[in-house]
Scaffold this active site. Structure first.
Site, PDB file in Angstrom:
ATOM      1  N   THR A 132      41.311  32.784  60.880  1.00  0.00           N
ATOM      2  CA  THR A 132      42.633  32.822  61.533  1.00  0.00           C
ATOM      3  C   THR A 132      43.752  33.275  60.583  1.00  0.00           C
ATOM      4  O   THR A 132      43.772  32.910  59.413  1.00  0.00           O
ATOM      5  CB  THR A 132      42.952  31.426  62.100  1.00  0.00           C
ATOM      6  OG1 THR A 132      41.860  31.020  62.928  1.00  0.00           O
ATOM      7  CG2 THR A 132      44.228  31.434  62.927  1.00  0.00           C
ATOM      8  N   ALA A 136      46.568  36.694  64.001  1.00  0.00           N
ATOM      9  CA  ALA A 136      45.208  36.774  64.560  1.00  0.00           C
ATOM     10  C   ALA A 136      44.679  35.377  64.840  1.00  0.00           C
ATOM     11  O   ALA A 136      44.161  34.707  63.952  1.00  0.00           O
ATOM     12  CB  ALA A 136      44.282  37.505  63.589  1.00  0.00           C
ATOM     13  N   GLY A 137      44.879  34.916  66.089  1.00  0.00           N
ATOM     14  CA  GLY A 137      44.364  33.612  66.507  1.00  0.00           C
ATOM     15  C   GLY A 137      43.201  33.828  67.446  1.00  0.00           C
ATOM     16  O   GLY A 137      42.087  34.135  67.019  1.00  0.00           O
ATOM     17  N   THR A 164      40.620  24.878  57.631  1.00  0.00           N
ATOM     18  CA  THR A 164      40.124  23.534  57.357  1.00  0.00           C
ATOM     19  C   THR A 164      39.543  23.494  55.947  1.00  0.00           C
ATOM     20  O   THR A 164      38.720  24.344  55.587  1.00  0.00           O
ATOM     21  CB  THR A 164      39.062  23.137  58.415  1.00  0.00           C
ATOM     22  OG1 THR A 164      39.684  23.205  59.701  1.00  0.00           O
ATOM     23  CG2 THR A 164      38.541  21.740  58.177  1.00  0.00           C
ATOM     24  N   ARG A 275      39.270  -7.751  79.231  1.00  0.00           N
ATOM     25  CA  ARG A 275      40.632  -7.908  79.767  1.00  0.00           C
ATOM     26  C   ARG A 275      40.596  -8.368  81.224  1.00  0.00           C
ATOM     27  O   ARG A 275      39.898  -7.780  82.060  1.00  0.00           O
ATOM     28  CB  ARG A 275      41.361  -6.562  79.665  1.00  0.00           C
ATOM     29  CG  ARG A 275      42.744  -6.536  80.250  1.00  0.00           C
ATOM     30  CD  ARG A 275      43.728  -7.278  79.403  1.00  0.00           C
ATOM     31  NE  ARG A 275      45.091  -7.096  79.871  1.00  0.00           N
ATOM     32  CZ  ARG A 275      46.109  -7.831  79.441  1.00  0.00           C
ATOM     33  NH1 ARG A 275      45.915  -8.800  78.539  1.00  0.00           N
ATOM     34  NH2 ARG A 275      47.312  -7.609  79.901  1.00  0.00           N
ATOM     35  N   GLN A 344      44.438   4.727  78.865  1.00  0.00           N
ATOM     36  CA  GLN A 344      44.941   4.220  80.147  1.00  0.00           C
ATOM     37  C   GLN A 344      44.347   2.842  80.471  1.00  0.00           C
ATOM     38  O   GLN A 344      45.050   1.934  80.915  1.00  0.00           O
ATOM     39  CB  GLN A 344      44.586   5.224  81.257  1.00  0.00           C
ATOM     40  CG  GLN A 344      45.220   4.940  82.597  1.00  0.00           C
ATOM     41  CD  GLN A 344      46.726   5.200  82.595  1.00  0.00           C
ATOM     42  OE1 GLN A 344      47.229   5.916  81.730  1.00  0.00           O
ATOM     43  NE2 GLN A 344      47.439   4.613  83.533  1.00  0.00           N
ATOM     44  N   HIS A 346      43.367   0.677  78.438  1.00  0.00           N
ATOM     45  CA  HIS A 346      43.909  -0.345  77.526  1.00  0.00           C
ATOM     46  C   HIS A 346      45.349  -0.715  77.893  1.00  0.00           C
ATOM     47  O   HIS A 346      45.948  -1.557  77.224  1.00  0.00           O
ATOM     48  CB  HIS A 346      43.875   0.155  76.072  1.00  0.00           C
ATOM     49  CG  HIS A 346      42.535   0.028  75.407  1.00  0.00           C
ATOM     50  ND1 HIS A 346      41.444   0.780  75.765  1.00  0.00           N
ATOM     51  CD2 HIS A 346      42.112  -0.771  74.392  1.00  0.00           C
ATOM     52  CE1 HIS A 346      40.415   0.465  74.996  1.00  0.00           C
ATOM     53  NE2 HIS A 346      40.788  -0.482  74.164  1.00  0.00           N
ATOM     54  N   GLY A 348      49.238  -0.948  78.017  1.00  0.00           N
ATOM     55  CA  GLY A 348      50.243  -0.790  76.963  1.00  0.00           C
ATOM     56  C   GLY A 348      49.627  -0.902  75.572  1.00  0.00           C
ATOM     57  O   GLY A 348      50.097  -0.261  74.618  1.00  0.00           O
ATOM     58  N   GLU A 371      37.821  27.011  67.505  1.00  0.00           N
ATOM     59  CA  GLU A 371      36.534  27.691  67.801  1.00  0.00           C
ATOM     60  C   GLU A 371      36.574  28.391  69.155  1.00  0.00           C
ATOM     61  O   GLU A 371      35.626  28.323  69.934  1.00  0.00           O
ATOM     62  CB  GLU A 371      35.365  26.706  67.759  1.00  0.00           C
ATOM     63  CG  GLU A 371      35.050  26.173  66.395  1.00  0.00           C
ATOM     64  CD  GLU A 371      34.414  27.191  65.466  1.00  0.00           C
ATOM     65  OE1 GLU A 371      33.610  28.010  65.931  1.00  0.00           O
ATOM     66  OE2 GLU A 371      34.751  27.163  64.277  1.00  0.00           O
TER      67      GLU A 371
HETATM   68  C1  LIG Z   1      43.597  21.698  62.836  1.00  0.00           C
HETATM   69  C2  LIG Z   1      43.126  23.114  62.914  1.00  0.00           C
HETATM   70  C3  LIG Z   1      42.062  23.519  62.136  1.00  0.00           C
HETATM   71  C4  LIG Z   1      41.615  24.836  62.197  1.00  0.00           C
HETATM   72  N1  LIG Z   1      40.612  25.244  61.362  1.00  0.00           N
HETATM   73  C5  LIG Z   1      40.319  26.571  61.270  1.00  0.00           C
HETATM   74  C6  LIG Z   1      39.424  27.060  60.266  1.00  0.00           C
HETATM   75  O1  LIG Z   1      38.829  26.292  59.500  1.00  0.00           O
HETATM   76  N2  LIG Z   1      39.224  28.400  60.171  1.00  0.00           N
HETATM   77  C7  LIG Z   1      39.847  29.278  60.988  1.00  0.00           C
HETATM   78  O2  LIG Z   1      39.638  30.475  60.825  1.00  0.00           O
HETATM   79  N3  LIG Z   1      40.697  28.858  61.966  1.00  0.00           N
HETATM   80  C8  LIG Z   1      40.952  27.528  62.113  1.00  0.00           C
HETATM   81  N4  LIG Z   1      41.840  27.090  63.073  1.00  0.00           N
HETATM   82  C9  LIG Z   1      42.491  28.055  63.947  1.00  0.00           C
HETATM   83  C10 LIG Z   1      42.076  27.952  65.389  1.00  0.00           C
HETATM   84  O3  LIG Z   1      40.775  28.423  65.566  1.00  0.00           O
HETATM   85  C11 LIG Z   1      43.141  28.707  66.193  1.00  0.00           C
HETATM   86  O4  LIG Z   1      44.298  27.909  66.185  1.00  0.00           O
HETATM   87  C12 LIG Z   1      42.707  29.039  67.604  1.00  0.00           C
HETATM   88  O5  LIG Z   1      41.693  30.022  67.558  1.00  0.00           O
HETATM   89  C13 LIG Z   1      43.843  29.548  68.470  1.00  0.00           C
HETATM   90  O6  LIG Z   1      44.591  30.530  67.832  1.00  0.00           O
HETATM   91  P1  LIG Z   1      46.200  30.410  67.789  1.00  0.00           P
HETATM   92  O7  LIG Z   1      46.502  29.050  67.264  1.00  0.00           O
HETATM   93  O8  LIG Z   1      46.743  31.554  67.043  1.00  0.00           O
HETATM   94  O9  LIG Z   1      46.626  30.452  69.296  1.00  0.00           O
HETATM   95  P2  LIG Z   1      46.888  31.768  70.210  1.00  0.00           P
HETATM   96  O10 LIG Z   1      45.720  32.666  70.136  1.00  0.00           O
HETATM   97  O11 LIG Z   1      48.223  32.311  69.874  1.00  0.00           O
HETATM   98  O12 LIG Z   1      46.922  31.117  71.648  1.00  0.00           O
HETATM   99  C14 LIG Z   1      48.092  30.505  72.207  1.00  0.00           C
HETATM  100  C15 LIG Z   1      47.773  30.163  73.657  1.00  0.00           C
HETATM  101  O13 LIG Z   1      47.516  31.377  74.378  1.00  0.00           O
HETATM  102  C16 LIG Z   1      46.250  31.307  75.005  1.00  0.00           C
HETATM  103  N5  LIG Z   1      45.608  32.623  74.963  1.00  0.00           N
HETATM  104  C17 LIG Z   1      45.473  33.459  73.907  1.00  0.00           C
HETATM  105  N6  LIG Z   1      44.782  34.550  74.264  1.00  0.00           N
HETATM  106  C18 LIG Z   1      44.444  34.394  75.563  1.00  0.00           C
HETATM  107  C19 LIG Z   1      43.717  35.169  76.496  1.00  0.00           C
HETATM  108  N7  LIG Z   1      43.140  36.322  76.146  1.00  0.00           N
HETATM  109  N8  LIG Z   1      43.587  34.685  77.749  1.00  0.00           N
HETATM  110  C20 LIG Z   1      44.130  33.514  78.123  1.00  0.00           C
HETATM  111  N9  LIG Z   1      44.828  32.721  77.278  1.00  0.00           N
HETATM  112  C21 LIG Z   1      44.977  33.164  76.011  1.00  0.00           C
HETATM  113  C22 LIG Z   1      45.439  30.314  74.169  1.00  0.00           C
HETATM  114  O14 LIG Z   1      44.374  29.755  74.926  1.00  0.00           O
HETATM  115  C23 LIG Z   1      46.519  29.311  73.805  1.00  0.00           C
HETATM  116  O15 LIG Z   1      46.670  28.386  74.838  1.00  0.00           O
HETATM  117  C24 LIG Z   1      42.260  25.752  63.063  1.00  0.00           C
HETATM  118  C25 LIG Z   1      43.323  25.319  63.856  1.00  0.00           C
HETATM  119  C26 LIG Z   1      43.768  24.033  63.783  1.00  0.00           C
HETATM  120  C27 LIG Z   1      44.952  23.620  64.619  1.00  0.00           C
END
Ligand SMILES: Cc1cc2nc3c(=O)[nH]c(=O)nc-3n(C[C@H](O)[C@H](O)[C@H](O)COP(=O)(O)OP(=O)(O)OC[C@H]3O[C@@H](n4cnc5c(N)ncnc54)[C@H](O)[C@@H]3O)c2cc1C
Length: 388
Positions: A132, A136-137, A164, A275, A344, A346, A348, A371
């Site tokens: 990430t 690039a998410g 991570t 409870r 829920q 539990h 409050g 993932e």
């Molecule tokens: C605690 C934590 C640990 C992580 N660990 C790792 C790691 O070890 N290595 C690593 O590489 N990454 C890691 N990640 C990254 C994680 O995999 C990404 O956050 C995730 O893939 C989403 O990318 P983004 O956060 O950029 O969200 P975005 O891609 O910007 O998405 C934002 C929203 O838009 C929606 N969206 C995006 N594209 C589409 C589409 N085509 N259709 C419909 N909806 C869409 C998504 O579902 C989401 O709801 C970690 C993230 C967190 C929070």
């Protein structure tokens, strides 16, 4: 809990696997679970838990024997993730992340690379996976990290985010784009960085809602150099390696989610049996029984499905991507629902930090996000039914 006891007894493990699972359960109960609450509050990395797992040589179960491991089945690996995550979701993901980061090296590395790099992991080292980036998410192909070949080394420039254990790992698998390949998808390549390599460092650590004891780092590469010998496969092999790796890490995320779901279910049922309101245990209200029935059924089916996916992986099935997506999607949605309903039930008290369900609800949320977000998995599964 009869249903789950029966499910457990129907799952066959050989003696070696049974002994290991008993040992993992012991460490989970005696060391990991008592640490989970304090570590959630402090946000400190769970070093003591990692050390306790390393006394069992747990990384060895996925490292080939030639490189210092004592490999066992993928199904057993998933069960270990589930047991640890049930005691502490943060520690569960620390263990699983080493697998996620190192599996591509195991599957696609050369003998020389594995001989040189894997023993540190077999001996209990931490691995990390860097995909990430700020741009690039969900669409990993938008990554901008650049790999530039310079003689016998490769120069790395760019940013990675949400990594991570990126701050503490011994070996980090990094995806980036090969400078000499123009096509942005075909340029994706992957290499291994060893801890202590100059030119890269942590920019920030995230302050998170859940899994607070697992560290999450933003990292910057500024002319970092690794030997060309650390490139996995050829320049441009990255996307193929990435997709193959995700198919193995997604069931692992499902196991993590089911560990959280199990813990929430167990706390919820225990509380409902204690409870009393209006002169009755709250489990005696029929509406609440319907809720338990739905959740227990979902949990049982998810566990059985995960075993099915594991059998595909252990049986070397050529393709199990969709099955892995189904496992990840359903297990993570269940973990979130289960933890929310446990709070829920539990009342409050569930909203206070006196009960573990409050932490479980925060821990569960990430399983729907990483993932591949669950929207992405719904797309992958849905579009597989389009007529060609
Ligand atoms: C605690 C934590 C640990 C992580 N660990 C790792 C790691 O070890 N290595 C690593 O590489 N990454 C890691 N990640 C990254 C994680 O995999 C990404 O956050 C995730 O893939 C989403 O990318 P983004 O956060 O950029 O969200 P975005 O891609 O910007 O998405 C934002 C929203 O838009 C929606 N969206 C995006 N594209 C589409 C589409 N085509 N259709 C419909 N909806 C869409 C998504 O579902 C989401 O709801 C970690 C993230 C967190 C929070």
């Amino acid at each position: 809990m009869q249903l789950f006891e029966r499910l457990e007894t129907s799952r066959i493990w050989d003696d070696e696997a049974r002994m290991l699972l008993d040992a993992v359960q012991r460490v989970a109960t005696e060391v990991i679970e008592p640490n989970a609450g304090p570590l959630d509050r402090s946000g400190e990395f769970p070093w003591e838990n990692v050390a306790a797992l390393n006394t069992l040589g747990l990384n060895g179960i996925f490292v080939p024997e030639a490189y210092g491991g004592t490999p066992m089945s993928y199904r057993l690996y998933l069960e270990v993730v589930k047991v640890i995550s049930s005691a502490c979701a943060a520690t569960g993901i620390v263990y699983a992340t080493t697998f996620h980061g190192m599996k591509p090296l195991i599957d696609f590395g050369t003998d020389e690379q594995k001989r040189r790099l894997l023993p540190v992991i077999a001996g209990g080292g931490l691995g990390s996976l860097m995909i990430t980036e700020p741009t690039a998410g969900s669409d990993a192909t938008g990554m901008r990290t650049r790999f530039t070949p310079e003689g016998s080394s490769i120069r790395i420039d760019g940013h990675k985010t949400f990594i991570t254990q990126g701050d503490v790992a011994d070996l980090l698998l990094v995806f980036g784009k090969w400078s000499e390949i123009e096509d942005p998808r075909q340029a994706i390549s992957v290499l291994v960085i060893e801890r202590g390599t100059g030119g890269f460092g942590v920019e920030r650590l995230e302050d998170k809602m859940g899994i607070r004891a697992s560290s999450t780092a933003a990292l910057r590469f500024d002319g970092a150099r690794v030997p060309r010998a650390n490139l996995l496969g050829e320049p441009g092999d990255g996307l193929r390696i990435l997709l193959a790796s995700l198919n193995r890490s997604r069931p692992s995320i499902a196991a993590h989610a089911l560990g959280i779901a199990r813990a929430a279910f167990s706390d919820m049922v225990a509380y409902m049996n204690e409870r009393e309101q209006s002169g009755r245990k709250i489990i005696d209200f029929q509406g609440n029984q319907f809720l338990i029935a739905d959740l227990a059924s979902e949990l049982a089916l998810n566990e059985a499905w995960l075993d099915h996916v594991a059998s595909l992986v252990d049986g070397d099935a050529p393709d199990f991507g969709l099955e892995a997506s189904v496992a990840k999607l359903r297990a993570s949605d269940l973990a979130m629902r289960m933890a929310t309903e446990a709070v829920q039930m539990h009342g409050g008290y569930g909203f206070t930090k006196d009960f573990r369900v409050e932490r479980l609800m925060r821990d569960a949320k990430i399983t729907q996000i990483w993932e591949g977000t669950n929207q992405i998995h719904r797309q992958l599964i849905g579009r597989s039914f389009r007529a060609r």
